[in-house]
Design a protein around this motif. Structure first.
Motif, short mmCIF file in Angstrom:
data_model
loop_
_atom_site.label_atom_id
_atom_site.label_comp_id
_atom_site.label_asym_id
_atom_site.label_seq_id
_atom_site.Cartn_x
_atom_site.Cartn_y
_atom_site.Cartn_z
N ASP A 105 0.85 -1.18 0.00
CA ASP A 105 0.00 0.00 0.00
C ASP A 105 0.89 1.23 0.00
O ASP A 105 1.24 1.78 1.04
N ILE A 106 1.28 1.67 -1.21
CA ILE A 106 2.18 2.81 -1.35
C ILE A 106 1.39 4.00 -1.85
O ILE A 106 0.63 3.90 -2.80
N GLY A 145 11.05 -1.54 0.19
CA GLY A 145 12.30 -0.95 0.63
C GLY A 145 12.15 0.52 0.93
O GLY A 145 11.05 1.08 0.92
N ASP A 146 13.27 1.18 1.19
CA ASP A 146 13.28 2.60 1.53
C ASP A 146 12.82 3.44 0.34
O ASP A 146 11.98 4.33 0.47
N HIS A 147 13.38 3.20 -0.82
CA HIS A 147 12.96 3.85 -2.05
C HIS A 147 11.97 2.90 -2.71
O HIS A 147 12.36 1.84 -3.19
N ASP A 148 10.69 3.27 -2.74
CA ASP A 148 9.67 2.29 -3.13
C ASP A 148 9.18 2.40 -4.56
O ASP A 148 8.25 1.72 -4.95
N ILE A 149 9.82 3.23 -5.40
CA ILE A 149 9.44 3.34 -6.81
C ILE A 149 10.67 3.11 -7.68
O ILE A 149 11.68 3.79 -7.52
N ASP A 150 10.59 2.15 -8.59
CA ASP A 150 11.61 1.94 -9.62
C ASP A 150 11.08 2.56 -10.89
O ASP A 150 9.92 2.35 -11.26
N MET A 202 16.19 4.90 -12.06
CA MET A 202 16.23 5.59 -10.77
C MET A 202 15.32 4.88 -9.79
O MET A 202 14.39 4.19 -10.18
N LYS A 203 15.60 5.09 -8.52
CA LYS A 203 14.70 4.69 -7.44
C LYS A 203 14.27 5.97 -6.75
O LYS A 203 15.11 6.80 -6.42
N LEU A 204 12.95 6.12 -6.54
CA LEU A 204 12.41 7.32 -5.91
C LEU A 204 11.62 6.96 -4.67
O LEU A 204 11.10 5.86 -4.56
N GLU A 213 7.19 9.87 -1.24
CA GLU A 213 6.86 11.15 -0.59
C GLU A 213 7.26 12.35 -1.44
O GLU A 213 6.85 13.47 -1.15
N PHE A 214 8.04 12.15 -2.51
CA PHE A 214 8.47 13.24 -3.36
C PHE A 214 7.79 13.23 -4.72
O PHE A 214 8.26 13.91 -5.64
N VAL A 215 6.71 12.48 -4.89
CA VAL A 215 6.01 12.40 -6.15
C VAL A 215 4.52 12.57 -5.95
O VAL A 215 4.01 12.40 -4.82
#
Length: 115
Positions: A47-48, A91-96, A105-107, A110-112
């Protein structure tokens, strides 16, 4: 003594019933008694949500809401950069994703925002 299932999150055997839920006192994980515990655990962990609380799914298009410096490079991902066809990961960065002009990139979600 009834045979209660082990916790799907931490595999502890101290679970107890609380109404229609099983509860693990070791990690605080709760899951429904009816249904597969492993399936509900997988759904909960995926659930992201973006910065505005919208649920993200694989294949969505997102927009970056903050200038992001790229570690080990002098490049910056600018505000308003649109990224298509994202993939959600644990993981910590939850978007590939793959950003045009920059590459893979991995994002952090919270920044998108969802476009």
């Amino acid at each position: 003594m009834s045979a209660l299932p082990h916790c799907p999150a931490c595999d502890a055997d101290y679970t107890y019933e609380d109404g229609a839920l099983f509860v693990c006192p070791m990690c605080g994980h709760e899951w429904a008694q009816s249904g597969d515990a492993a399936a509900s655990s997988a759904e909960d962990s995926r659930d992201i949500r973006d910065a505005h609380g919208n649920a993200l799914v694989d294949g969505d298009t997102i927009t970056v809401i903050k200038d992001l410096k790229i570690k080990g490079s002098s490049q910056v991902v600018k505000v308003g950069t649109r990224v298509k066809n994202i993939r959600l990961v644990d993981g910590d960065h939850d978007i590939d994703c793959k950003i045009d002009g920059i590459g893979a990139m991995k994002l952090k979600s919270e920044f998108v925002k969802k476009a």
